[in-house]
Design a protein around this motif. Structure first.
Motif, PDB file in Angstrom:
ATOM      1  N   THR A 295       8.216  10.683  32.242  1.00  0.00           N
ATOM      2  CA  THR A 295       9.443  11.543  32.506  1.00  0.00           C
ATOM      3  C   THR A 295      10.708  10.834  32.083  1.00  0.00           C
ATOM      4  OG1 THR A 295       8.142  12.795  34.131  1.00  0.00           O
ATOM      5  CG2 THR A 295      10.553  13.147  33.862  1.00  0.00           C
ATOM      6  N   MET A 296      10.794   9.442  32.645  1.00  0.00           N
ATOM      7  CA  MET A 296      11.982   8.818  32.473  1.00  0.00           C
ATOM      8  C   MET A 296      12.013   8.317  30.872  1.00  0.00           C
ATOM      9  SD  MET A 296      12.345   6.637  35.878  1.00  0.00           S
ATOM     10  CE  MET A 296      11.678   5.200  35.325  1.00  0.00           C
ATOM     11  N   LEU A 297      10.968   8.185  30.197  1.00  0.00           N
ATOM     12  CA  LEU A 297      10.613   7.743  28.980  1.00  0.00           C
ATOM     13  C   LEU A 297      11.347   9.247  27.929  1.00  0.00           C
ATOM     14  CD1 LEU A 297       9.604   5.850  26.424  1.00  0.00           C
ATOM     15  CD2 LEU A 297       7.406   6.906  26.786  1.00  0.00           C
TER      16      LEU A 297
ATOM     17  N   LEU B   6      13.748  10.930  28.642  1.00  0.00           N
ATOM     18  CA  LEU B   6      15.202  10.581  28.393  1.00  0.00           C
ATOM     19  C   LEU B   6      15.474   9.363  27.425  1.00  0.00           C
ATOM     20  CD1 LEU B   6      17.903  11.379  29.505  1.00  0.00           C
ATOM     21  CD2 LEU B   6      17.578   9.722  31.218  1.00  0.00           C
ATOM     22  N   ASP B   7      14.713   8.409  27.656  1.00  0.00           N
ATOM     23  CA  ASP B   7      14.826   7.266  26.717  1.00  0.00           C
ATOM     24  C   ASP B   7      14.583   7.706  25.378  1.00  0.00           C
ATOM     25  OD1 ASP B   7      14.949   5.743  29.051  1.00  0.00           O
ATOM     26  OD2 ASP B   7      12.786   4.979  28.877  1.00  0.00           O
ATOM     27  N   LEU B   8      13.820   8.698  25.044  1.00  0.00           N
ATOM     28  CA  LEU B   8      13.656   9.062  23.631  1.00  0.00           C
ATOM     29  C   LEU B   8      14.638  10.300  23.349  1.00  0.00           C
ATOM     30  CD1 LEU B   8       9.771   9.409  23.313  1.00  0.00           C
ATOM     31  CD2 LEU B   8      11.229   7.321  22.735  1.00  0.00           C
ATOM     32  N   SER B   9      15.124  10.965  23.974  1.00  0.00           N
ATOM     33  CA  SER B   9      16.121  12.213  23.771  1.00  0.00           C
ATOM     34  C   SER B   9      17.466  11.711  23.556  1.00  0.00           C
ATOM     35  CB  SER B   9      15.672  13.152  24.341  1.00  0.00           C
ATOM     36  OG  SER B   9      15.989  12.885  25.830  1.00  0.00           O
ATOM     37  N   ASP B  10      18.185  10.823  24.421  1.00  0.00           N
ATOM     38  CA  ASP B  10      19.422  10.544  24.547  1.00  0.00           C
ATOM     39  C   ASP B  10      19.769   9.132  23.735  1.00  0.00           C
ATOM     40  OD1 ASP B  10      21.674   8.686  25.746  1.00  0.00           O
ATOM     41  OD2 ASP B  10      21.595  10.700  27.022  1.00  0.00           O
ATOM     42  N   PRO B  11      20.583   9.287  22.801  1.00  0.00           N
ATOM     43  CA  PRO B  11      20.827   7.883  21.982  1.00  0.00           C
ATOM     44  C   PRO B  11      21.212   6.677  22.770  1.00  0.00           C
ATOM     45  CG  PRO B  11      21.995   9.893  21.165  1.00  0.00           C
ATOM     46  CD  PRO B  11      21.585  10.309  22.529  1.00  0.00           C
ATOM     47  N   ASP B  12      22.073   6.778  23.782  1.00  0.00           N
ATOM     48  CA  ASP B  12      22.390   5.577  24.710  1.00  0.00           C
ATOM     49  C   ASP B  12      21.029   5.013  25.383  1.00  0.00           C
ATOM     50  OD1 ASP B  12      24.934   5.953  23.933  1.00  0.00           O
ATOM     51  OD2 ASP B  12      25.332   6.986  25.336  1.00  0.00           O
ATOM     52  N   PHE B  13      20.213   5.894  25.931  1.00  0.00           N
ATOM     53  CA  PHE B  13      18.994   5.396  26.503  1.00  0.00           C
ATOM     54  C   PHE B  13      18.174   4.746  25.333  1.00  0.00           C
ATOM     55  CE2 PHE B  13      20.682   7.888  29.946  1.00  0.00           C
ATOM     56  CZ  PHE B  13      20.023   7.535  30.954  1.00  0.00           C
ATOM     57  N   HIS B  14      17.870   5.569  24.309  1.00  0.00           N
ATOM     58  CA  HIS B  14      17.222   5.317  23.270  1.00  0.00           C
ATOM     59  C   HIS B  14      17.362   3.856  22.573  1.00  0.00           C
ATOM     60  CE1 HIS B  14      15.615   4.861  18.874  1.00  0.00           C
ATOM     61  NE2 HIS B  14      14.587   5.082  19.544  1.00  0.00           N
ATOM     62  N   ALA B  15      18.729   3.541  22.636  1.00  0.00           N
ATOM     63  CA  ALA B  15      19.192   2.205  22.067  1.00  0.00           C
ATOM     64  C   ALA B  15      18.640   1.162  22.930  1.00  0.00           C
ATOM     65  CB  ALA B  15      20.601   1.986  21.858  1.00  0.00           C
ATOM     66  N   GLN B  16      18.777   1.314  24.448  1.00  0.00           N
ATOM     67  CA  GLN B  16      18.110   0.367  25.239  1.00  0.00           C
ATOM     68  C   GLN B  16      16.568   0.384  25.043  1.00  0.00           C
ATOM     69  OE1 GLN B  16      19.806  -1.771  27.098  1.00  0.00           O
ATOM     70  NE2 GLN B  16      21.755  -0.960  26.098  1.00  0.00           N
ATOM     71  N   THR B  17      15.957   1.294  25.086  1.00  0.00           N
ATOM     72  CA  THR B  17      14.606   1.392  24.835  1.00  0.00           C
ATOM     73  C   THR B  17      14.110   0.816  23.882  1.00  0.00           C
ATOM     74  OG1 THR B  17      14.132   3.214  26.047  1.00  0.00           O
ATOM     75  CG2 THR B  17      12.504   2.845  24.791  1.00  0.00           C
TER      76      THR B  17
END
Length: 198
Positions: A104-106, A108-119
Motif C-alpha cells: 500500500t505504501m508502494l 504512494l511511492d509509484l504515484s507521487d513524483p516526490d515519493f517515486h524519486a526516493q524509491t
C-alpha cells in the motif's frame, strides 16, 4: 536556547514506519504516531508539517536504511554479503499483513513524483550494491568468469522484489528464509563448480 528534543526525528520516523506497516498508511494519523512515541500530535505537526510530509520523511529515511542494508552485511564472502544484505533489507517485515501494508505504501511511492524519486534512488542504490558484490564474487572466483555482473544484478534485483510478493502469497516460513532461498536459487547456476551455495 531551544529545549533539547526528547525523541529524535529518526526515532519518530522509525516508529512511524513500523506503525504504517502494522496498520497501513491510510489509518496512520499524527495522534496514532504521537501515542507510539510519547509526544503530542501538535509537536509532531510542528516538526513535520503535514501527514504527507511525515510520510515522505519516512520514505526518505527508509530508502537510506534499505540501501545501507547491503553495506551493513559484513561477514563472509562477497556472495554471503550479497545474500545477507538482501535478507537484512526485509528484516522489518515479519507478517503477510505487514507486506500488504508495505505494498500500500508502494502505491504512494509509484504515484507521487516526490515519493517515486526516493524509491528510484533506493532501487538504483540497491542494484548498484548487488552489482558491486557480484563483481567482487567474480574476482574472488565464487562466480564464473564469464558472468555479466550488470545483467545478473538486474535479475537478482527482480528476484528480490518478486520474492516479497510470492512470500506474502505462499506464506511458507519467514520472509527472511524465503528471501535467502530465492536469491540462492537465482545465483546457483552462475556459481563456479567448486563453490557450494550457502
Amino acid at each position: 536556547m531551544p529545549r533539547p528534543r526528547t525523541v529524535s526525528d529518526e526515532a519518530i520516523l522509525d516508529a512511524t514506519h513500523d506503525l504504517a506497516l502494522r496498520i497501513g498508511p491510510a489509518r496512520l494519523t499524527f495522534a496514532a504516531v504521537a501515542a507510539e512515541v510519547g509526544l503530542s500530535a501538535a509537536t509532531l505537526v510542528q516538526r513535520f508539517g503535514t501527514k504527507r510530509d511525515l510520510l515522505l520523511a519516512v520514505a526518505t529515511r527508509g530508502v537510506d536504511l534499505w540501501v545501507g542494508a547491503t553495506d551493513r552485511a559484513s561477514a563472509g564472502t562477497p556472495l554471503d554479503r550479497l545474500v545477507a544484505g538482501l535478507v537484512l533489507a526485509v528484516e522489518t517485515i515479519r507478517t503477510p499483513e505487514q507486506m500488504a501494508n508495505s505494498v500500500t505504501m508502494l502505491q504512494l511511492d509509484l504515484s507521487d513524483p516526490d515519493f517515486h524519486a526516493q524509491t528510484l534512488r533506493g532501487a538504483q542504490g540497491v542494484r548498484a550494491g548487488i552489482e558491486r558484490d557480484l563483481r567482487a564474487a567474480v574476482d574472488a572466483g565464487e562466480l564464473r568468469s564469464d558472468v555479466d555482473a550488470a545483467t545478473l544484478a538486474v535479475t537478482v534485483e527482480t528476484a528480490y522484489h518478486g520474492a516479497m510478493i510470492s512470500w506474502a502469497i505462499h506464506r511458507e516460513g519467514s520472509l527472511a528464509d524465503w528471501m535467502r532461498r530465492q536469491i540462492e536459487d537465482v545465483l546457483r547456476p552462475y556459481r563456479t563448480a567448486d563453490e557450494p551455495a550457502g
